[in-house]
Motif scaffolding. Structure first.
Motif, PDB file in Angstrom:
ATOM      1  N   ILE A   1     -13.355  26.382 -86.498  1.00 43.49           N
ATOM      2  CA  ILE A   1     -14.835  26.465 -86.117  1.00 43.49           C
ATOM      3  C   ILE A   1     -15.433  25.528 -87.025  1.00 43.49           C
ATOM      4  N   TYR A   2     -15.335  25.765 -88.143  1.00 42.48           N
ATOM      5  CA  TYR A   2     -15.988  25.210 -89.085  1.00 42.48           C
ATOM      6  C   TYR A   2     -15.671  23.641 -89.254  1.00 42.48           C
ATOM      7  N   ARG A   3     -14.611  23.198 -88.780  1.00 42.30           N
ATOM      8  CA  ARG A   3     -14.398  21.860 -88.394  1.00 42.30           C
ATOM      9  C   ARG A   3     -15.299  21.216 -87.352  1.00 42.30           C
ATOM     10  N   ARG A   4     -15.679  22.165 -86.425  1.00 36.42           N
ATOM     11  CA  ARG A   4     -16.524  21.537 -85.353  1.00 36.42           C
ATOM     12  C   ARG A   4     -17.862  21.641 -85.549  1.00 36.42           C
ATOM     13  N   TYR A   5     -18.225  22.953 -86.077  1.00 39.14           N
ATOM     14  CA  TYR A   5     -19.752  23.151 -86.095  1.00 39.14           C
ATOM     15  C   TYR A   5     -20.077  23.481 -87.845  1.00 39.14           C
ATOM     16  N   ALA A   6     -21.010  22.842 -88.081  1.00 34.87           N
ATOM     17  CA  ALA A   6     -21.580  23.194 -89.746  1.00 34.87           C
ATOM     18  C   ALA A   6     -21.978  24.416 -89.983  1.00 34.87           C
ATOM     19  N   SER A   7     -22.634  25.164 -88.911  1.00 34.75           N
ATOM     20  CA  SER A   7     -23.262  26.556 -89.253  1.00 34.75           C
ATOM     21  C   SER A   7     -23.126  27.516 -87.826  1.00 34.75           C
ATOM     22  N   LYS A   8     -23.374  28.600 -88.056  1.00 34.33           N
ATOM     23  CA  LYS A   8     -23.518  29.587 -87.096  1.00 34.33           C
ATOM     24  C   LYS A   8     -24.667  29.124 -86.013  1.00 34.33           C
ATOM     25  N   ALA A   9     -25.746  28.740 -86.489  1.00 35.52           N
ATOM     26  CA  ALA A   9     -26.823  28.383 -85.567  1.00 35.52           C
ATOM     27  C   ALA A   9     -26.403  27.089 -84.771  1.00 35.52           C
ATOM     28  N   GLU A  10     -25.731  26.227 -85.241  1.00 35.09           N
ATOM     29  CA  GLU A  10     -25.240  24.837 -84.467  1.00 35.09           C
ATOM     30  C   GLU A  10     -24.346  25.524 -83.380  1.00 35.09           C
TER      31      GLU A  10
END
Length: 93
Positions: free
Chosen positions: A37-46
């Motif tokens: 998940i973190y490889r794809r999105y920088a944050s929960k909001a994103e």
């Protein structure tokens, strides 16, 4: 994998709401590791924004005859999309 992550995010936003949403919950539901998940999105909001705007396209240009009218039509279309329950939960984030 991307589809699973986004679908899981949408489902969990509907079930628990954005404030209670965690990356751990999404990873478990999607059957992936948190690193994926973190490889794809920088944050929960994103990630939540990407999930709620899934397959959203900008509306075609209004062609009202004036720049003011065109911009007003675009803002109104965006407002309709942002008025959905999931988008309203994300707005404060």
């Amino acid at each position: 994998m991307d589809d699973k992550i986004l679908q899981s995010t949408r489902e969990l936003i509907d079930e628990v709401g954005y404030p209670a949403l965690t990356i751990d919950q999404i990873a478990a539901r999607a059957g992936v590791g948190k690193a994926a998940i973190y490889r794809r999105y920088a944050s929960k909001a994103e990630m939540a924004f990407a999930a709620t705007m899934y397959e959203e396209q900008l509306p075609p240009l209004a062609g009202t005859g004036s720049l003011h009218g065109d911009l007003l039509a675009l803002v109104r279309a965006f407002h309709v999309r942002m008025a959905t329950p999931a988008a309203r939960q994300l707005a404060p984030a």
